[in-house]
Design an enzyme around this catalytic site. Structure first.
Site, PDB file in Angstrom:
ATOM      1  N   GLY A 274      -3.413   2.034  14.470  1.00  0.00           N
ATOM      2  CA  GLY A 274      -4.625   2.029  13.643  1.00  0.00           C
ATOM      3  C   GLY A 274      -5.294   0.685  13.431  1.00  0.00           C
ATOM      4  O   GLY A 274      -6.505   0.620  13.255  1.00  0.00           O
TER       5      GLY A 274
ATOM      6  N   GLU B 281      -2.731  -4.125   8.369  1.00  0.00           N
ATOM      7  CA  GLU B 281      -2.759  -2.657   8.349  1.00  0.00           C
ATOM      8  C   GLU B 281      -4.192  -2.156   8.278  1.00  0.00           C
ATOM      9  O   GLU B 281      -5.052  -2.800   7.682  1.00  0.00           O
ATOM     10  CB  GLU B 281      -2.010  -2.140   7.103  1.00  0.00           C
ATOM     11  N   ASP B 282      -4.430  -1.010   8.869  1.00  0.00           N
ATOM     12  CA  ASP B 282      -5.728  -0.354   8.704  1.00  0.00           C
ATOM     13  C   ASP B 282      -5.860   0.233   7.303  1.00  0.00           C
ATOM     14  O   ASP B 282      -6.862   0.067   6.634  1.00  0.00           O
ATOM     15  CB  ASP B 282      -5.925   0.738   9.779  1.00  0.00           C
TER      16      ASP B 282
ATOM     17  N   ASP C 109      -1.725   4.019   2.189  1.00  0.00           N
ATOM     18  CA  ASP C 109      -1.950   5.295   1.494  1.00  0.00           C
ATOM     19  C   ASP C 109      -0.853   5.437   0.429  1.00  0.00           C
ATOM     20  O   ASP C 109      -0.950   4.865  -0.656  1.00  0.00           O
ATOM     21  CB  ASP C 109      -1.923   6.392   2.572  1.00  0.00           C
ATOM     22  N   THR C 110       0.239   6.123   0.718  1.00  0.00           N
ATOM     23  CA  THR C 110       1.330   6.216  -0.261  1.00  0.00           C
ATOM     24  C   THR C 110       2.103   4.900  -0.363  1.00  0.00           C
ATOM     25  O   THR C 110       2.784   4.640  -1.350  1.00  0.00           O
ATOM     26  CB  THR C 110       2.330   7.319   0.128  1.00  0.00           C
TER      27      THR C 110
ATOM     28  N   THR D  70       4.949   3.530   4.550  1.00  0.00           N
ATOM     29  CA  THR D  70       5.047   2.792   5.815  1.00  0.00           C
ATOM     30  C   THR D  70       5.258   1.305   5.550  1.00  0.00           C
ATOM     31  O   THR D  70       6.152   0.678   6.133  1.00  0.00           O
ATOM     32  CB  THR D  70       3.752   2.974   6.641  1.00  0.00           C
TER      33      THR D  70
ATOM     34  N   LYS E 127      -5.703   3.132  -0.587  1.00  0.00           N
ATOM     35  CA  LYS E 127      -5.925   4.338  -1.411  1.00  0.00           C
ATOM     36  C   LYS E 127      -5.158   4.184  -2.716  1.00  0.00           C
ATOM     37  O   LYS E 127      -3.979   4.558  -2.807  1.00  0.00           O
ATOM     38  CB  LYS E 127      -5.439   5.580  -0.663  1.00  0.00           C
TER      39      LYS E 127
ATOM     40  N   PHE F  62      -9.500  11.592   3.207  1.00  0.00           N
ATOM     41  CA  PHE F  62      -9.124  11.291   4.579  1.00  0.00           C
ATOM     42  C   PHE F  62     -10.296  10.644   5.308  1.00  0.00           C
ATOM     43  O   PHE F  62     -11.403  11.174   5.312  1.00  0.00           O
ATOM     44  CB  PHE F  62      -8.688  12.559   5.307  1.00  0.00           C
TER      45      PHE F  62
ATOM     46  N   ASP G 220      -7.661   7.394  13.299  1.00  0.00           N
ATOM     47  CA  ASP G 220      -7.903   8.591  14.098  1.00  0.00           C
ATOM     48  C   ASP G 220      -7.834   9.875  13.275  1.00  0.00           C
ATOM     49  O   ASP G 220      -7.270   9.907  12.185  1.00  0.00           O
ATOM     50  CB  ASP G 220      -6.851   8.701  15.206  1.00  0.00           C
TER      51      ASP G 220
ATOM     52  N   ARG H 202     -11.065   6.823  17.013  1.00  0.00           N
ATOM     53  CA  ARG H 202     -10.650   5.430  16.777  1.00  0.00           C
ATOM     54  C   ARG H 202     -11.719   4.422  17.162  1.00  0.00           C
ATOM     55  O   ARG H 202     -11.798   3.345  16.594  1.00  0.00           O
ATOM     56  CB  ARG H 202      -9.382   5.102  17.570  1.00  0.00           C
TER      57      ARG H 202
HETATM   58  P1  5GP Z   1       1.481   5.637   4.063  1.00  0.00           P
HETATM   59  O1  5GP Z   1       2.845   5.449   4.650  1.00  0.00           O
HETATM   60  O2  5GP Z   1       0.977   4.444   3.271  1.00  0.00           O
HETATM   61  O3  5GP Z   1       1.383   6.918   3.259  1.00  0.00           O
HETATM   62  O4  5GP Z   1       0.489   5.898   5.244  1.00  0.00           O
HETATM   63  C1  5GP Z   1       0.232   4.931   6.113  1.00  0.00           C
HETATM   64  C2  5GP Z   1      -0.334   5.429   7.416  1.00  0.00           C
HETATM   65  O5  5GP Z   1      -0.896   6.729   7.311  1.00  0.00           O
HETATM   66  C3  5GP Z   1      -1.468   4.541   7.802  1.00  0.00           C
HETATM   67  O6  5GP Z   1      -1.008   3.397   8.487  1.00  0.00           O
HETATM   68  C4  5GP Z   1      -2.305   5.462   8.658  1.00  0.00           C
HETATM   69  O7  5GP Z   1      -1.800   5.462   9.966  1.00  0.00           O
HETATM   70  C5  5GP Z   1      -2.104   6.814   8.042  1.00  0.00           C
HETATM   71  N1  5GP Z   1      -3.183   7.186   7.113  1.00  0.00           N
HETATM   72  C6  5GP Z   1      -3.172   7.172   5.764  1.00  0.00           C
HETATM   73  N2  5GP Z   1      -4.343   7.594   5.252  1.00  0.00           N
HETATM   74  C7  5GP Z   1      -5.141   7.875   6.312  1.00  0.00           C
HETATM   75  C8  5GP Z   1      -6.499   8.332   6.442  1.00  0.00           C
HETATM   76  O8  5GP Z   1      -7.246   8.574   5.475  1.00  0.00           O
HETATM   77  N3  5GP Z   1      -6.960   8.484   7.714  1.00  0.00           N
HETATM   78  C9  5GP Z   1      -6.191   8.231   8.805  1.00  0.00           C
HETATM   79  N4  5GP Z   1      -6.757   8.424   9.988  1.00  0.00           N
HETATM   80  N5  5GP Z   1      -4.919   7.789   8.730  1.00  0.00           N
HETATM   81  C10 5GP Z   1      -4.397   7.612   7.497  1.00  0.00           C
HETATM   82 MG    MG Z   2      -1.575   2.313  10.085  1.00  0.00          MG
END
Ligand code: 5GP
Ligand code: MG
Length: 186
Positions: free
Chosen positions: A50, A104-105, A108-109, A112, A136, A158, A165, A171
């Protein structure tokens, strides 16, 4: 149908952040990073897939000649975070005593980034921080620290484009789009 809608796979998306907004934000992030790491040996660790566009624009707006490395993880399925981090494709560079900035792009939670930071710490860097284009805030579980450098804090919806993607599509978009009728949990 509104002309600004785009269709990717089975879903519709509408504009959320323009190319100009994104690029202006990246310029200010680059400046803040330059100031923070002045005189230090910096390694940008871009999280694939991403962040490939973000990292390439960011590094080209920075004055500091950071080295660049890549790591790959997979934790997301369709439009909802899976809460697991499935693959981690290794760190092959020597990070010991270096200043590492994870690029990082989107956070979210935070699952990762939490997992990644633990892996990076094993390499005994001088410091580790996170720069995420998108954050987020309402989805963030707080298991990891908030990213030090954040482009945009966004609501829990989202988004796609500029590296992000939907089902591996979208992308290459220069802008970021949000899903229409964001249905969580599919
Ligand atoms: P986390 O582990 O913080 O919940 O999620 C991280 C990964 O989830 C990001 O690096 C990304 O790849 C994916 N992700 C989270 N939210 C979005 C979103 O709104 N759109 C997309 N395309 N990917 C997301
Ligand atoms: Mg990512």
């Amino acid at each position: 149908m509104n002309g600004q809608h785009i269709q990717i796979a089975d879903r519709q998306f509408i504009p959320f952040l323009s190319e100009k907004e994104i690029q202006e934000k990246i310029a200010s992030l680059a400046e803040a990073i330059d100031v923070h790491y002045k005189g230090k040996e910096l390694v940008l660790l871009a999280v694939l897939n991403g962040s490939f566009l973000f990292c390439s624009d960011l590094v080209r707006q920075m004055q500091c000649d950071a080295s660049i490395s890549f790591i790959r993880v997979k934790s997301y399925f369709k439009t909802q975070s899976s809460g697991r981090v499935d693959e981690v494709l290794g760190i092959h560079e020597d990070l010991k005593d270096k200043h590492v900035l994870v690029v990082e792009d989107i956070v979210d939670t935070g699952t990762t980034i939490d997992k990644l930071l633990k892996i990076i710490q094993l390499h005994q860097p001088a410091s580790v921080e996170v720069c995420s284009l998108l954050f987020k805030k309402d989805a963030f579980l707080g298991t990891a620290e908030m990213p030090k450098f954040i482009g945009f804090s966004i609501p829990n919806l989202f988004v796609v484009g500029y590296g992000l993607d939907y089902m591996e599509k979208g992308r290459k978009l220069k802008e970021i789009y949000q899903i229409v009728d964001s249905v969580k949990g599919q």
